[in-house]
Design a protein around this motif. Structure first.
Motif, PDB file in Angstrom:
ATOM      1  N   THR A  91       0.845  -1.209   0.000  1.00 28.36           N
ATOM      2  CA  THR A  91       0.000   0.000   0.000  1.00 28.36           C
ATOM      3  C   THR A  91       0.879   1.257   0.000  1.00 28.36           C
ATOM      4  OG1 THR A  91      -0.149  -0.084   2.415  1.00 28.36           O
ATOM      5  CG2 THR A  91      -1.971  -1.070   1.182  1.00 28.36           C
ATOM      6  N   GLY A 117       4.823  -6.559   1.233  1.00 27.52           N
ATOM      7  CA  GLY A 117       4.765  -5.547   2.295  1.00 27.52           C
ATOM      8  C   GLY A 117       6.175  -5.218   2.772  1.00 27.52           C
ATOM      9  N   ARG A 120      11.098  -1.316   7.603  1.00 32.21           N
ATOM     10  CA  ARG A 120      12.189  -0.359   7.439  1.00 32.21           C
ATOM     11  C   ARG A 120      13.389  -1.057   6.823  1.00 32.21           C
ATOM     12  NH1 ARG A 120      13.651   1.604  12.986  1.00 32.21           N
ATOM     13  NH2 ARG A 120      13.131  -0.545  13.476  1.00 32.21           N
ATOM     14  N   GLY A 188       3.411  -2.780  13.050  1.00 36.89           N
ATOM     15  CA  GLY A 188       4.598  -2.076  12.568  1.00 36.89           C
ATOM     16  C   GLY A 188       4.142  -0.815  11.849  1.00 36.89           C
ATOM     17  N   ILE A 207       0.636   1.494   8.119  1.00 36.25           N
ATOM     18  CA  ILE A 207       0.334   0.773   9.366  1.00 36.25           C
ATOM     19  C   ILE A 207      -0.002  -0.678   9.026  1.00 36.25           C
ATOM     20  CG2 ILE A 207      -1.207   0.642  11.379  1.00 36.25           C
ATOM     21  CD1 ILE A 207      -1.680   3.689  11.030  1.00 36.25           C
ATOM     22  N   ASN A 210      -1.615  -7.000  12.978  1.00 38.25           N
ATOM     23  CA  ASN A 210      -2.067  -8.392  13.004  1.00 38.25           C
ATOM     24  C   ASN A 210      -3.371  -8.462  13.783  1.00 38.25           C
ATOM     25  OD1 ASN A 210       0.384  -9.105  11.768  1.00 38.25           O
ATOM     26  ND2 ASN A 210       1.400  -9.255  13.748  1.00 38.25           N
ATOM     27  N   ILE A 222       8.602 -15.581  11.779  1.00 38.83           N
ATOM     28  CA  ILE A 222       8.095 -14.611  12.775  1.00 38.83           C
ATOM     29  C   ILE A 222       7.161 -15.236  13.818  1.00 38.83           C
ATOM     30  CG2 ILE A 222       8.378 -12.540  11.337  1.00 38.83           C
ATOM     31  CD1 ILE A 222       5.285 -12.690  10.897  1.00 38.83           C
ATOM     32  N   ALA A 226       5.801 -12.714  16.755  1.00 35.39           N
ATOM     33  CA  ALA A 226       4.589 -11.966  16.368  1.00 35.39           C
ATOM     34  C   ALA A 226       3.375 -12.425  17.169  1.00 35.39           C
ATOM     35  CB  ALA A 226       4.328 -12.171  14.881  1.00 35.39           C
TER      36      ALA A 226
END
Ligand code: BT5
Length: 321
Positions: A91, A117, A120, A188, A207, A210, A222, A226
């Protein structure tokens, strides 16, 4: 039309609404009502119909199309214009493109699934279809570029407050851009900008959240770090309602920030932060600093005092507590 129909069912949660009443409220024929109901069914909504009683919504589809978000949306401008994708690479890319083309402040790009997705420093952000939230907000504040990290902090406060309102769960903010729940990463935030050296043209706030994933839905890389709202709260969360709440919280905090500055956001951020007032490791690309995190500056910079009493200004890092 879909948005209006969903609003009617929302106002009569669990109850039957007659075809007659719906046709009056929508201003269309009974046959048209039936067609709209069939469309909602195709979109995953479960709707009962009973003779002489009408229609009743049994289960929502938990979709995040524009009409599903707008039934809850109470903002003045944030998210009033929405671009929705079933699936997209990121996005962020779409939002950057729209911003370059001159789209106005408050436009939001949202996707049910991201195939590439981004986090950083070129890291990957996993956003699974149907269960997560991936969105990018386009803002046009009149700010010097060095102030934009404050918007990441503002975004974190908005998301934490919306989650609390929506689920009762209390999250923690880890400077600069992580939101944790029970010590695991839930959200995140990626803030990027288009700017000249002294003036910002647009800020894109990404943004990733989950929501309804279960542990096995996270990949091997993860699954230990996560978590999701559903894992923590044991319930399925209505993503559209949560998105609308995040946008509402964001909008009023952003208005406060623009009119009064960061000083109004800062105490809220500090109240949720786990990365100040404690000893931390700040891992940067070339360096690691261990020390006491004294606080953040008004520009959102983290101040860390090392064992020799030297105070370091940290602009970007991964924090270990
Ligand atoms: C971030 O980066 O946390 C920023 C993530 C921003 C995602 C949003 S979604 C909407 C918009 N569109 C995009 O393409 N991006 C934004 P960073 O601090 O670099 O953290 C990345 C690290 O988080 C990865 O290296 C993984 O370890 C971990 N991670 C990846 N996906 C995760 C997930 N779904 N849940 C928890 N941790 C995850």
């Amino acid at each position: 039309m879909k948005e209006k129909l969903l609003k009617i069912f929302l106002e009569h949660e669990g109850e039957y609404v007659s075809g007659e009443k719906i046709s009056q409220e929508l201003g269309c024929s009974r046959t048209a009502v039936w067609k709209h109901i069939e469309e909602l069914r195709k979109n995953g909504y479960k709707l009962d119909s009973a003779p002489r009683k009408g229609y009743r919504m049994v289960t929502k589809a938990n979709g995040i199309h524009s009409h599903e978000i707008k039934q809850y949306l109470k903002t003045n401008y944030l998210g009033q214009e929405l671009t929705y994708y079933d699936a997209i690479d990121s996005t962020q890319y779409a939002a950057h493109k729209l911003a370059q083309e001159g789209i106005g402040e408050g436009h939001v790009v949202i996707a049910n699934e991201q195939t590439a997705g981004r986090g950083r420093l070129g890291r990957v952000w996993h956003s699974r279809s149907d269960t997560s939230i991936s969105m990018s907000l386009i803002l046009r504040p009149t700010l010097p570029p060095q102030k934009t990290p404050q918007i990441t902090l503002l975004a974190a406060v908005a998301v934490v407050r919306a989650i609390k309102k929506n689920t009762g769960l209390t999250c923690e903010i880890k400077w600069p851009n992580d939101i944790l729940l029970n010590g695991k990463k839930l959200v995140g935030i990626l803030t990027e900008m288009q700017a000249d050296p002294d003036l910002v043209h647009s800020v894109i706030v990404g943004i990733g959240l989950n929501v309804n994933q279960q542990k096995e839905d996270f990949g091997e890389d993860i699954e230990e770090i996560a978590t999701s709202l559903s894992i923590a709260g044991g319930k399925t969360i209505d993503r559209a309602r949560l998105i609308a709440d995040i946008l509402s919280e964001f909008e009023w905090l952003y208005e406060e920030y623009l009119s009064k500055g960061f000083s109004t956001i800062r105490p809220m951020w500090e109240a949720y932060s786990i990365s100040v007032g404690t000893y931390i490791y700040a891992r940067m690309i070339k360096d690691v600093i261990y020390g006491y995190a004294k606080g953040i500056t008004d520009d959102g910079v983290l101040l860390v005092e090392d064992e020799h009493g030297k105070v370091h200004s940290i602009y970007s890092a991964d924090i270990e507590i």
